[in-house]
Design a protein around this motif. Structure first.
Motif, PDB file in Angstrom:
ATOM      1  N   GLU A  26       0.965  -1.130  -0.243  1.00 54.84           N
ATOM      2  CA  GLU A  26      -0.057  -0.058  -0.202  1.00 54.84           C
ATOM      3  C   GLU A  26       0.789   1.158   0.001  1.00 54.84           C
ATOM      4  OE1 GLU A  26      -4.107   1.611   1.409  1.00 54.84           O
ATOM      5  OE2 GLU A  26      -3.424  -0.473   1.046  1.00 54.84           O
ATOM      6  N   ASN A  27       0.734   2.072  -0.985  1.00 56.23           N
ATOM      7  CA  ASN A  27       1.332   3.401  -0.957  1.00 56.23           C
ATOM      8  C   ASN A  27       2.888   3.372  -1.221  1.00 56.23           C
ATOM      9  OD1 ASN A  27      -1.273   4.258  -0.588  1.00 56.23           O
ATOM     10  ND2 ASN A  27      -0.965   4.959   1.472  1.00 56.23           N
ATOM     11  N   GLU A  28       3.441   2.200  -1.922  1.00 58.92           N
ATOM     12  CA  GLU A  28       4.819   2.290  -1.588  1.00 58.92           C
ATOM     13  C   GLU A  28       5.338   1.684  -3.125  1.00 58.92           C
ATOM     14  OE1 GLU A  28       8.260   0.348   1.104  1.00 58.92           O
ATOM     15  OE2 GLU A  28       6.534  -0.985   1.121  1.00 58.92           O
ATOM     16  N   LEU A  29       6.427   2.203  -3.561  1.00 52.13           N
ATOM     17  CA  LEU A  29       7.208   1.981  -4.704  1.00 52.13           C
ATOM     18  C   LEU A  29       8.492   1.327  -4.468  1.00 52.13           C
ATOM     19  CD1 LEU A  29       6.517   5.376  -6.882  1.00 52.13           C
ATOM     20  CD2 LEU A  29       5.211   3.176  -7.087  1.00 52.13           C
ATOM     21  N   MET A  30       8.969   0.524  -5.402  1.00 47.93           N
ATOM     22  CA  MET A  30      10.321  -0.064  -5.085  1.00 47.93           C
ATOM     23  C   MET A  30      10.969  -0.105  -6.585  1.00 47.93           C
ATOM     24  SD  MET A  30      11.435  -3.677  -3.349  1.00 47.93           S
ATOM     25  CE  MET A  30      11.053  -4.725  -4.634  1.00 47.93           C
ATOM     26  N   ALA A  31      12.372   0.193  -6.200  1.00 48.93           N
ATOM     27  CA  ALA A  31      13.305   0.077  -7.619  1.00 48.93           C
ATOM     28  C   ALA A  31      14.362  -0.632  -6.917  1.00 48.93           C
ATOM     29  CB  ALA A  31      13.372   1.517  -8.115  1.00 48.93           C
ATOM     30  N   THR A  32      15.161  -1.632  -7.713  1.00 51.50           N
ATOM     31  CA  THR A  32      16.265  -2.076  -7.426  1.00 51.50           C
ATOM     32  C   THR A  32      17.226  -1.994  -8.659  1.00 51.50           C
ATOM     33  OG1 THR A  32      15.543  -4.462  -8.221  1.00 51.50           O
ATOM     34  CG2 THR A  32      15.340  -3.825  -5.958  1.00 51.50           C
ATOM     35  N   ARG A  33      18.433  -2.106  -8.307  1.00 53.03           N
ATOM     36  CA  ARG A  33      19.741  -1.944  -9.318  1.00 53.03           C
ATOM     37  C   ARG A  33      20.758  -2.675  -8.716  1.00 53.03           C
ATOM     38  NH1 ARG A  33      19.680   1.813 -13.223  1.00 53.03           N
ATOM     39  NH2 ARG A  33      17.420   1.706 -12.959  1.00 53.03           N
ATOM     40  N   GLU A  34      21.578  -3.348  -9.421  1.00 48.60           N
ATOM     41  CA  GLU A  34      22.953  -4.040  -9.164  1.00 48.60           C
ATOM     42  C   GLU A  34      24.177  -3.155  -9.800  1.00 48.60           C
ATOM     43  OE1 GLU A  34      23.153  -8.127  -9.527  1.00 48.60           O
ATOM     44  OE2 GLU A  34      21.278  -8.453  -8.587  1.00 48.60           O
ATOM     45  N   TYR A  35      25.203  -2.656  -9.054  1.00 47.87           N
ATOM     46  CA  TYR A  35      26.210  -2.121  -9.468  1.00 47.87           C
ATOM     47  C   TYR A  35      27.487  -3.004  -9.355  1.00 47.87           C
ATOM     48  CZ  TYR A  35      22.910   1.726  -9.120  1.00 47.87           C
ATOM     49  OH  TYR A  35      21.782   2.705  -9.099  1.00 47.87           O
ATOM     50  N   ASP A  36      28.502  -2.811 -10.283  1.00 47.53           N
ATOM     51  CA  ASP A  36      29.517  -3.592 -10.195  1.00 47.53           C
ATOM     52  C   ASP A  36      30.743  -2.707  -9.571  1.00 47.53           C
ATOM     53  OD1 ASP A  36      31.088  -5.726 -10.966  1.00 47.53           O
ATOM     54  OD2 ASP A  36      31.884  -5.007 -12.693  1.00 47.53           O
ATOM     55  N   VAL A  37      30.283  -2.295  -8.138  1.00 46.22           N
ATOM     56  CA  VAL A  37      31.243  -1.657  -7.589  1.00 46.22           C
ATOM     57  C   VAL A  37      30.960  -2.016  -5.996  1.00 46.22           C
ATOM     58  CG1 VAL A  37      31.528   0.416  -8.663  1.00 46.22           C
ATOM     59  CG2 VAL A  37      29.694   0.291  -6.951  1.00 46.22           C
ATOM     60  N   PRO A  38      31.854  -1.975  -5.057  1.00 40.23           N
ATOM     61  CA  PRO A  38      31.838  -2.576  -3.680  1.00 40.23           C
ATOM     62  C   PRO A  38      30.705  -1.494  -2.909  1.00 40.23           C
ATOM     63  CG  PRO A  38      33.985  -1.935  -3.907  1.00 40.23           C
ATOM     64  CD  PRO A  38      33.323  -1.522  -5.208  1.00 40.23           C
ATOM     65  N   ARG A  39      29.880  -2.132  -1.813  1.00 38.01           N
ATOM     66  CA  ARG A  39      28.854  -1.110  -1.265  1.00 38.01           C
ATOM     67  C   ARG A  39      29.366   0.052  -0.411  1.00 38.01           C
ATOM     68  NH1 ARG A  39      25.829  -4.730   3.678  1.00 38.01           N
ATOM     69  NH2 ARG A  39      27.509  -5.002   4.856  1.00 38.01           N
ATOM     70  N   GLU A  40      30.449  -0.228   0.012  1.00 36.07           N
ATOM     71  CA  GLU A  40      31.268   1.009   0.730  1.00 36.07           C
ATOM     72  C   GLU A  40      31.135   2.401  -0.197  1.00 36.07           C
ATOM     73  OE1 GLU A  40      32.006  -2.703   2.585  1.00 36.07           O
ATOM     74  OE2 GLU A  40      32.732  -2.084   0.622  1.00 36.07           O
ATOM     75  N   LEU A  41      31.447   1.829  -1.371  1.00 40.03           N
ATOM     76  CA  LEU A  41      31.361   3.016  -2.426  1.00 40.03           C
ATOM     77  C   LEU A  41      29.938   3.542  -2.795  1.00 40.03           C
ATOM     78  CD1 LEU A  41      33.578   4.775  -4.154  1.00 40.03           C
ATOM     79  CD2 LEU A  41      32.926   2.994  -6.168  1.00 40.03           C
ATOM     80  N   VAL A  42      29.023   2.689  -2.739  1.00 40.72           N
ATOM     81  CA  VAL A  42      27.806   3.129  -2.729  1.00 40.72           C
ATOM     82  C   VAL A  42      27.112   3.795  -1.808  1.00 40.72           C
ATOM     83  CG1 VAL A  42      25.269   2.276  -3.370  1.00 40.72           C
ATOM     84  CG2 VAL A  42      27.181   0.976  -4.295  1.00 40.72           C
ATOM     85  N   PHE A  43      27.751   3.454  -0.738  1.00 37.08           N
ATOM     86  CA  PHE A  43      27.020   4.173   0.581  1.00 37.08           C
ATOM     87  C   PHE A  43      27.713   5.711   0.633  1.00 37.08           C
ATOM     88  CE2 PHE A  43      27.850   5.407   4.941  1.00 37.08           C
ATOM     89  CZ  PHE A  43      26.631   5.183   5.632  1.00 37.08           C
ATOM     90  N   ARG A  44      28.955   5.757   0.314  1.00 40.51           N
ATOM     91  CA  ARG A  44      29.711   6.891   0.222  1.00 40.51           C
ATOM     92  C   ARG A  44      29.059   7.743  -0.898  1.00 40.51           C
ATOM     93  NH1 ARG A  44      35.242   8.894  -2.280  1.00 40.51           N
ATOM     94  NH2 ARG A  44      35.048   6.899  -3.468  1.00 40.51           N
TER      95      ARG A  44
END
Length: 146
Positions: free
Chosen positions: A5-23
């Motif tokens: 209810e009332n929620e959207l979601m999108a996902t994606r995979e990236y070829d980089v470590p998660r520390e870089l995504v978090f940054r």
């Protein structure tokens, strides 16, 4: 994608470590480079990256219109998730999680609207806008990874 209810979601995979995504999610200069749909730019006025911290910015649309935004960070867990409440205009919570896939990262972007009528109004452009947002994140990640 619409979930629940009332929620959207999108996902994606990236070829980089998660520390870089978090940054890229928690460094204001990087966040300003990719946040928002294609063609938008940002001016950050305040971006206090901590629980309870204020994030005020103006999104500049490709048509020249300015969109003031006010959000508050709810939770920041290093390399795992960022949660914020968007308080201006349509009210919604963004929850971004970062899953380690052995050197790659899966980002799940959830957007939960407070009011059903606002969700129904925003859904048509948010579905595409969230995908464009993740596209723009991918470009920034590619640039900073090299």
């Amino acid at each position: 994608m619409t979930i629940g209810e009332n929620e959207l979601m999108a996902t994606r995979e990236y070829d980089v470590p998660r520390e870089l995504v978090f940054r890229a999610w928690t460094t204001p200069d990087l966040l300003a480079m990719w946040w928002g749909p294609q063609g938008f730019t940002n001016t950050f006025h305040e971006c206090d990256m901590k629980p309870g911290g204020t994030w005020r910015y103006t999104m500049h649309g490709p048509d020249g219109a300015d969109y003031p935004n006010h959000s508050v960070f709810v939770e920041i867990v290093p390399s795992e998730r960022v949660v914020l409440d968007h308080l201006s205009g349509h009210e919604f919570r963004v929850t971004a999680t970062f899953e380690d896939l052995g050197g790659r990262t899966k980002v799940t972007f959830r957007q939960l609207f407070k009011k059903k009528e606002e969700f129904e109004q925003a859904k048509p452009y948010c579905i595409e806008g969230n995908e464009q947002n993740l596209d723009r994140l991918g470009k920034v990640l590619s640039d900073i990874a090299n």
